[in-house]
Design an enzyme around this catalytic site. Structure first.
Site, mmCIF file in Angstrom:
data_model
loop_
_atom_site.group_PDB
_atom_site.id
_atom_site.type_symbol
_atom_site.label_atom_id
_atom_site.label_comp_id
_atom_site.label_asym_id
_atom_site.label_seq_id
_atom_site.Cartn_x
_atom_site.Cartn_y
_atom_site.Cartn_z
ATOM 1 N N ILE A 108 -24.947 11.297 5.213
ATOM 2 C CA ILE A 108 -26.264 11.949 5.057
ATOM 3 C C ILE A 108 -26.850 11.627 3.687
ATOM 4 O O ILE A 108 -26.223 11.899 2.661
ATOM 5 C CB ILE A 108 -26.149 13.488 5.196
ATOM 6 C CG1 ILE A 108 -25.492 13.868 6.524
ATOM 7 C CG2 ILE A 108 -27.508 14.139 5.040
ATOM 8 C CD1 ILE A 108 -25.196 15.355 6.658
ATOM 9 N N GLU A 118 -6.591 17.500 8.363
ATOM 10 C CA GLU A 118 -5.390 16.823 7.866
ATOM 11 C C GLU A 118 -4.162 17.661 8.231
ATOM 12 O O GLU A 118 -4.281 18.860 8.519
ATOM 13 C CB GLU A 118 -5.448 16.751 6.340
ATOM 14 C CG GLU A 118 -6.756 16.257 5.796
ATOM 15 C CD GLU A 118 -6.672 14.837 5.294
ATOM 16 O OE1 GLU A 118 -5.558 14.353 5.088
ATOM 17 O OE2 GLU A 118 -7.734 14.232 5.128
ATOM 18 N N LYS A 160 -18.262 19.639 -3.562
ATOM 19 C CA LYS A 160 -19.583 19.165 -3.144
ATOM 20 C C LYS A 160 -20.680 20.116 -3.634
ATOM 21 O O LYS A 160 -21.771 19.674 -4.044
ATOM 22 C CB LYS A 160 -19.614 19.029 -1.623
ATOM 23 C CG LYS A 160 -18.680 17.904 -1.121
ATOM 24 C CD LYS A 160 -18.429 18.003 0.363
ATOM 25 C CE LYS A 160 -17.526 16.879 0.860
ATOM 26 N NZ LYS A 160 -17.044 17.084 2.237
ATOM 27 N N VAL A 215 -20.876 13.393 -1.102
ATOM 28 C CA VAL A 215 -21.302 14.655 -0.478
ATOM 29 C C VAL A 215 -21.900 14.370 0.892
ATOM 30 O O VAL A 215 -22.858 13.599 1.019
ATOM 31 C CB VAL A 215 -22.352 15.388 -1.355
ATOM 32 C CG1 VAL A 215 -22.796 16.680 -0.674
ATOM 33 C CG2 VAL A 215 -21.776 15.687 -2.732
#
Ligand code: HSE
Length: 441
Positions: free
Chosen positions: A142, A196, A211, A138
């Site tokens: 961070i 993508e 997430k 996730v």
């Protein structure tokens, strides 16, 4: 049992050598001295499993370490720790389960697998007494899972709001700042390598929903899967939505929101509401300043108050940083024959259906400009028990538009109101409907 004096190397198998895997391999080599000092023993690369031996790679893997036999690699007796950065459900799940069965601790970045079938993996880790760490799953680099799991373990988290998908944040930021349409902003994101070739997982919110499920499970000590998350992507966000947001001092962001909701009936239990959708947030909100492809997670808890975690949410090296952080921890734990904090799902809270989730709507309605129209529009909101917070008229005559922001109501009541408005003869078009977040009532 290994002891502090035991300097035997810990042997690491890396599954996958794409943008993240190659950076994991690089850091293992470049930082080997510091990693050994932090762990108390060296980490040694035992093998790197790849799909094709001759594929071009960002990093030079020492000869003899590349293999296409991932199943054989995780079963080897000389492997202690396994890093899974292949992604997807299979073969990743089978490989992780096999690694655990063979006594290895595992570090993975696999959000899709954790959000779909996390409990199977946690139970397998529990059974063999090994670690399963996944900080990189996730928001890339961070640190957010460890803070939720460990640093805030003594507090009561009430809400988590995240910008956890860099691709969509980049696209929405371009739509806001350069006035681009969705298609144009997506094309730019693809040219720059943020999106993508098939952008579905990002723009339709699947990545963010996985997430959100992981964040909600940790924050609320419950099992939440991707299927529990209400999901809307950004493909329908228009220039009109952006303009409407700007006019009220807001910006549009794709938000992953997980919140604790009070019992819906006396004596009932608290529930968890989890959703991913575009929303308007005030430009003064800390999340509004998260630009380009950056991520941030805003956490509200009873004792700590408001916290924000910000940084690069994707990319090879940033994601590898999170993987290596986990690797140091699981290596230390394995040497000390102990484990880190395990899955905590004791609260077992139910997920609130989206229709019962409380939200606020912004609705821009192109209307005929004549007496009684405002009253009729207000009556439609009232009929569905939705209270209005602000109403303003933009333009006049053929350009008349009513812009309504509601107070909190159930999402079902707000959606029914919009359907009702669509059927009214004085309503020419509903040009923007979007939820509003990040403001107190
Ligand atoms: N594709 C994701 C993003 C990164 O755009 O943020 C990996 O989860």
């Amino acid at each position: 049992m290994e002891t502090a004096g035991d300097q035997r190397p810990l042997r690491v198998a890396v599954l996958g050598c794409g943008s993240v895997g190659s950076q994991v391999v690089r850091l293992l080599q470049d930082q080997s001295g510091d990693l050994a000092a932090r762990i108390g023993a060296p980490l040694e690369l035992a093998g790197v499993a790849v799909r094709r031996l001759d594929a071009p790679r960002e990093v030079e893997v020492p000869p003899g370490l590349l293999t296409t036999d991932a199943t054989g690699l995780v079963a080897r007796d000389d492997v202690d720790l396994v890093v899974e950065v292949i992604g997807g459900i299979e073969p990743a799940r089978t490989l992780i389960l096999s690694a655990l069965e063979h006594g290895c601790s595992v570090v993975t970045a696999n959000k899709a697998l954790l959000a779909e079938d996390g409990p199977t993996l946690f139970e397998a880790a529990e059974k063999v007494g090994r670690d399963l760490y996944y900080e990189a799953a996730v928001a890339g680099a961070i640190p957010i899972l460890r803070p939720l799991r460990e640093s805030l373990a003594g507090d009561r988290v009430t809400r988590v709001i995240g910008i956890v998908n860099g691709t969509t944040n980049f696209i929405l930021d371009k739509m806001d700042t350069a006035g681009s349409g969705f298609a144009e902003a997506l094309e730019e994101a693809q040219e720059l390598g943020y999106a993508e070739a098939d952008p579905t997982a990002d723009v339709e919110g699947f990545d963010a929903a996985a997430k959100a499920a992981i964040l909600a499970s940790l924050a609320f000590h419950s099992r939440v899967t991707a299927a529990d998350v209400h999901r809307e992507g950004i493909t329908d966000v228009t220039a009109a939505d952006m303009a409407s947001a700007r006019a009220m001092g807001a910006v549009v962001k794709l938000l992953a929101i997980a919140e604790l909701r009070p019992p819906t009936e006396p004596g009932g239990d608290e529930t968890v509401a989890v959703r991913v959708h575009p929303a308007m947030i005030p430009r003064s909100h800390p999340l509004a300043s998260v630009r380009e492809a950056y991520n941030a997670v805003f956490v509200e808890s009873e004792a700590a108050g408001q916290l924000m975690f910000y940084g690069p949410g994707a990319g090879g090296a940033p994601t590898a940083s999170a993987v290596l952080g986990d690797l140091v921890t699981v290596a230390r734990n394995q040497r000390a024959s102990t484990r880190g904090m395990v899955e905590s799902a004791y609260a077992d809270r139910a997920v609130l259906p989206m229709g019962e989730t409380v939200t606020r709507y912004h609705v821009a309605i192109d209307v005929d400009d004549r007496t009684g129209v405002l009253a009729a529009v207000a009556a439609a909101f009232a009929e569905h028990d939705v209270s209005l917070r602000t109403v303003r008229q933009e333009g006049r005559g053929d350009d008349a538009q009513l812009v309504v922001v509601s107070h909190e109501a159930t999402d079902a009541a707000l959606a029914a109101t919009v359907a009702h408005l669509q059927g009214m003869e004085m309503v020419r078009e509903i040009s923007s409907v979007m939820r509003v977040e990040g403001e107190s009532e």
